[in-house]
Write an enzyme that holds these catalytic residues in place. Structure first.
Site, PDB file in Angstrom:
ATOM      1  N   GLN A 532       0.814  -1.208   0.000  1.00  0.00           N
ATOM      2  CA  GLN A 532       0.000   0.000   0.000  1.00  0.00           C
ATOM      3  C   GLN A 532       0.851   1.264   0.000  1.00  0.00           C
ATOM      4  O   GLN A 532       0.419   2.313  -0.448  1.00  0.00           O
ATOM      5  CB  GLN A 532      -0.917   0.014   1.235  1.00  0.00           C
ATOM      6  CG  GLN A 532      -1.960  -1.092   1.239  1.00  0.00           C
ATOM      7  CD  GLN A 532      -2.704  -1.134   2.565  1.00  0.00           C
ATOM      8  OE1 GLN A 532      -2.863  -0.113   3.231  1.00  0.00           O
ATOM      9  NE2 GLN A 532      -3.139  -2.315   2.954  1.00  0.00           N
ATOM     10  N   CYS A 533       2.054   1.179   0.509  1.00  0.00           N
ATOM     11  CA  CYS A 533       2.940   2.338   0.583  1.00  0.00           C
ATOM     12  C   CYS A 533       3.994   2.254  -0.515  1.00  0.00           C
ATOM     13  O   CYS A 533       4.357   1.171  -0.965  1.00  0.00           O
ATOM     14  CB  CYS A 533       3.635   2.397   1.950  1.00  0.00           C
ATOM     15  SG  CYS A 533       2.486   2.456   3.336  1.00  0.00           S
ATOM     16  N   THR A 534       4.480   3.414  -0.930  1.00  0.00           N
ATOM     17  CA  THR A 534       5.569   3.450  -1.901  1.00  0.00           C
ATOM     18  C   THR A 534       6.867   3.162  -1.167  1.00  0.00           C
ATOM     19  O   THR A 534       7.400   4.018  -0.464  1.00  0.00           O
ATOM     20  CB  THR A 534       5.636   4.830  -2.585  1.00  0.00           C
ATOM     21  OG1 THR A 534       4.381   5.099  -3.204  1.00  0.00           O
ATOM     22  CG2 THR A 534       6.725   4.847  -3.640  1.00  0.00           C
TER      23      THR A 534
END
Length: 662
Positions: A532-534
């Protein structure tokens, strides 16, 4: 006076005041001085070459920088670098009224001259030779109209009768070709003071001495050197005046050899000459002079009208422009600043990439930037995303697009920035009938944003969110620059423009999707936290963002702009036809190997993003086409021709299998 001697004449200083100094004076007057007329200690500079030209007829510049009020003693006399810049102590007398400024200044001048004489007599000037170049600045600041009246004085003690000298000679000729290079290096090693002594021990042997070191030898084997701001071939600069008084007072010499050190200048024409010193008065201080003449050559104050530039917003704008103009003046004469400044940029994504791209665009002078993002600033963002801070995260977080736009204007009020809170519709993300009207409005808004901007930076964090901007940019003939990050890899790619011939859409370079044989799908479903996070190495974004912006600036300076052909890789020793260097189609970076690959990709006639069939379908059907793409996973592949291609490939494989059976 002998036939070979003449009265020694000196080139006066010519003052140059940084505009920022007056702004600092206004702030100091309002916040600190108020009605006080007490003297203020300031600092000025001279010596380092102010001109990037070779000439023997330039003024001796005495520069008053914007930091004149806050300069520290550590900056004095070469300790701010090896460019032989000299820093001088000064005193500012600011009057409250114009009438007071016009009054008698003899008291303040005599006080400054007496202070120099006292420093010479006490030996303080031996220990700190910069005291010989003390200066005085009388000012009146009309802070309502931003008019400034000022008068510099560079007090100089004078001999009576005047000193005489032999005709100046080239130091390289009189001292040998190797002397000055060796001396220059030694002066750099000791952080060159403005005044120094050279003790000559023999051919090609000498020592550089500070003035307070023990004097050895006599006037024949000692050179008294000073950093000379003057470039005239027959005269020394103003700092020598008080230096000669110091030599006569402390070294008790009737004659002395002077080295006018000018190796810091463009032409480097250092001089050597012999000076015949007169007697100094024994019962009083020598007379003095030193008020600067104005631009008309009259002993009178100068006037500066900065009413149009002293507004803080105007000041920062002119300062930002100045950095770029210096680049144009000195290094890139072909730099088209107005073209860069007038380019309107749309940034799709206000995350790590978006923040860094925006800062780089601002550094290049771009004034109009619009951010598009649907997220809010979270507590994990400020450490990596340079346009946000802790306060932006509180109470659920501010919308990223709006917060980024506001921060850009706070950094530089001259920016025209705005933020749009939009969720970009994506293939593989179905929309319900209840959402249809809102999604249609979103598409219309995004389409209008693409139309109204010159360059589209696609900086979103999922593959499918890049599809609609790609189609819109292709349909409108807008330059799109796509930047994407992996963990330790990145891609910077410019999409090919298709309307070089306005009658026919035919791009010559590929887009972000040209290597795909499937339509973009929903990649956001069932993501774990790390997905979900970069998750990327922190420095990678800055590199990719910088290359994205540099690619744009290079394209803006190519005759064909966005239609510029792609350059391939070449050795760095090979010159480039473009002053900005090569203009690639794409750059793929690998941080693990600190390597970049320059790759050209041809357009794919069945591309789901830029093929003529997809662009034509959008132009003909508009939102109805997009709605089918969003809701029907295979529809986009049908339109692009990928479905047919796969069917043909299966038939070929089956036919080959039948032949093998025989």
């Amino acid at each position: 006076m002998s036939a070979s001697s003449a009265i020694l004449q000196f080139q006066p200083f010519s003052s140059n005041v940084d505009v920022g100094f007056w702004y600092e004076l206004v702030k100091k007057k309002i916040d600190e001085l108020k009605l006080s007329q007490d003297p203020i200690e300031i600092m000025g500079e001279y010596g380092a070459n102010q001109f990037n030209v070779s000439s023997n007829n330039l003024p001796s510049i005495f520069y008053l920088p914007s930091r004149a009020f806050s300069a520290k003693n550590s900056e004095k006399n070469g300790e701010n670098g090896d460019n032989f810049g000299c820093v001088s102590d000064g005193t500012l007398w600011n009057s409250n009224t114009l009438e007071e400024f016009k009054g008698d200044k003899s008291v303040m001048f005599d006080k400054a001259a007496s202070r120099i004489w006292s420093d010479i007599c006490s030996g303080d000037a031996l220990r700190d030779p910069s005291l010989l170049t003390r200066f005085l600045l009388a000012t009146f600041a009309d802070i309502k109209k931003y008019h400034f009246y000022y008068w510099f004085s560079f007090p100089a003690l004078i001999f009576d009768p005047p000193v005489t000298s032999s005709p100046p000679k080239s130091a390289s000729d009189s001292l040998g070709p190797d002397f000055l290079p060796s001396l220059t290096q030694k002066l750099k090693d000791i952080k060159c003071p403005p005044f120094f002594r050279v003790f000559i021990q023999g051919p090609d042997q000498f020592q550089v001495k500070r003035l307070d070191e023990e004097f050895e030898g006599d006037e024949h084997n000692n050179l008294f050197g000073f950093v000379d701001p003057c470039s005239l071939p027959g005269n020394p600069g103003w700092p020598l005046r008080n230096y000669l008084v110091l030599i006569a007072k402390h070294f008790q010499l009737k004659k002395c050899r002077i080295l006018s050190f000018r190796e810091h200048q463009k032409n480097g024409n250092s001089l050597e000459f012999e000076v015949n010193l007169s007697d100094l008065p024994s019962d009083r201080a020598p007379k003095s002079l030193g008020w600067e003449k104005n631009h008309k050559g009259v002993l009178s104050p100068r006037h500066m009208n900065l009413s149009s530039t002293m507004d803080p917003n105007k000041l920062i704008s002119s300062s930002v422009d100045l950095n770029l103009k210096l680049m144009k003046w000195r290094l890139l004469p072909s730099l088209e600043l107005d073209r860069v400044q007038g380019t309107k940029c749309l940034l799709l994504g206000a995350g790590t990439l978006g923040c860094n791209v925006a800062r780089s665009l601002m550094s290049w002078g771009v004034r109009t930037i619009t951010f598009v993002d649907n997220g809010n600033v979270s507590f994990s963002n400020p450490a990596r995303q340079s346009l946000f801070e802790f306060e932006d995260c509180i109470n659920g977080g501010k919308p990223k697009a709006e917060a980024a736009a506001a921060r850009m204007q706070k950094i530089f009020p001259g920016m025209e920035t705005s933020g749009k809170i939009l969720t970009i519709p994506m293939p593989g993300h179905p929309i319900s009938s209840g959402e249809e009207e809102n999604v249609k409005k979103t598409v219309e808004t995004l389409h209008e944003l693409v139309r109204s901007h010159d360059v589209i930076f696609i900086l979103t964090d999922s593959r499918e969110s890049r599809w609609l901007p790609t189609v819109l940019a292709a349909a409108e003939g807008k330059l799109a620059i796509n930047s994407a990050l992996g963990f330790d890899t990145f891609l910077v790619l410019r999409h090919g423009l298709g309307y070089k011939n306005p009658e026919k859409y035919e791009p010559e370079l590929g887009c972000y999707f040209c290597n795909d044989i499937v339509a973009p799908q929903n990649s956001l479903r069932d993501r774990t936290l790390d997905q979900q996070c970069t998750v990327t190495r922190p420095g990678l974004s800055s590199v990719a963002a910088a290359l994205s912006v540099e690619l744009l600036v290079s394209l803006l300076h190519h005759p064909d702009r966005g239609y510029a052909p792609a350059d391939g890789p070449r050795e760095v020793s090979n010159p480039t036809s473009n002053q900005f260097g090569i203009i690639p189609h794409s750059v793929r970076g690998f941080l693990t190997h600190y390597a970049n690959l320059i790759i050209e990709g041809k357009p794919y006639n069945r591309c789901t993003g830029c093929s003529s069939s997809v662009v034509a379908a959008f132009q003909k059907e508009g939102f109805e086409f997009l709605k089918k793409v969003f809701n029907e996973p295979k529809y986009l592949e049908d339109v692009a021709g990928l479905t047919q291609m796969k069917e043909e490939a299966e038939e070929v494989s089956w036919e080959v299998a039948d032949e093998d059976d025989f």
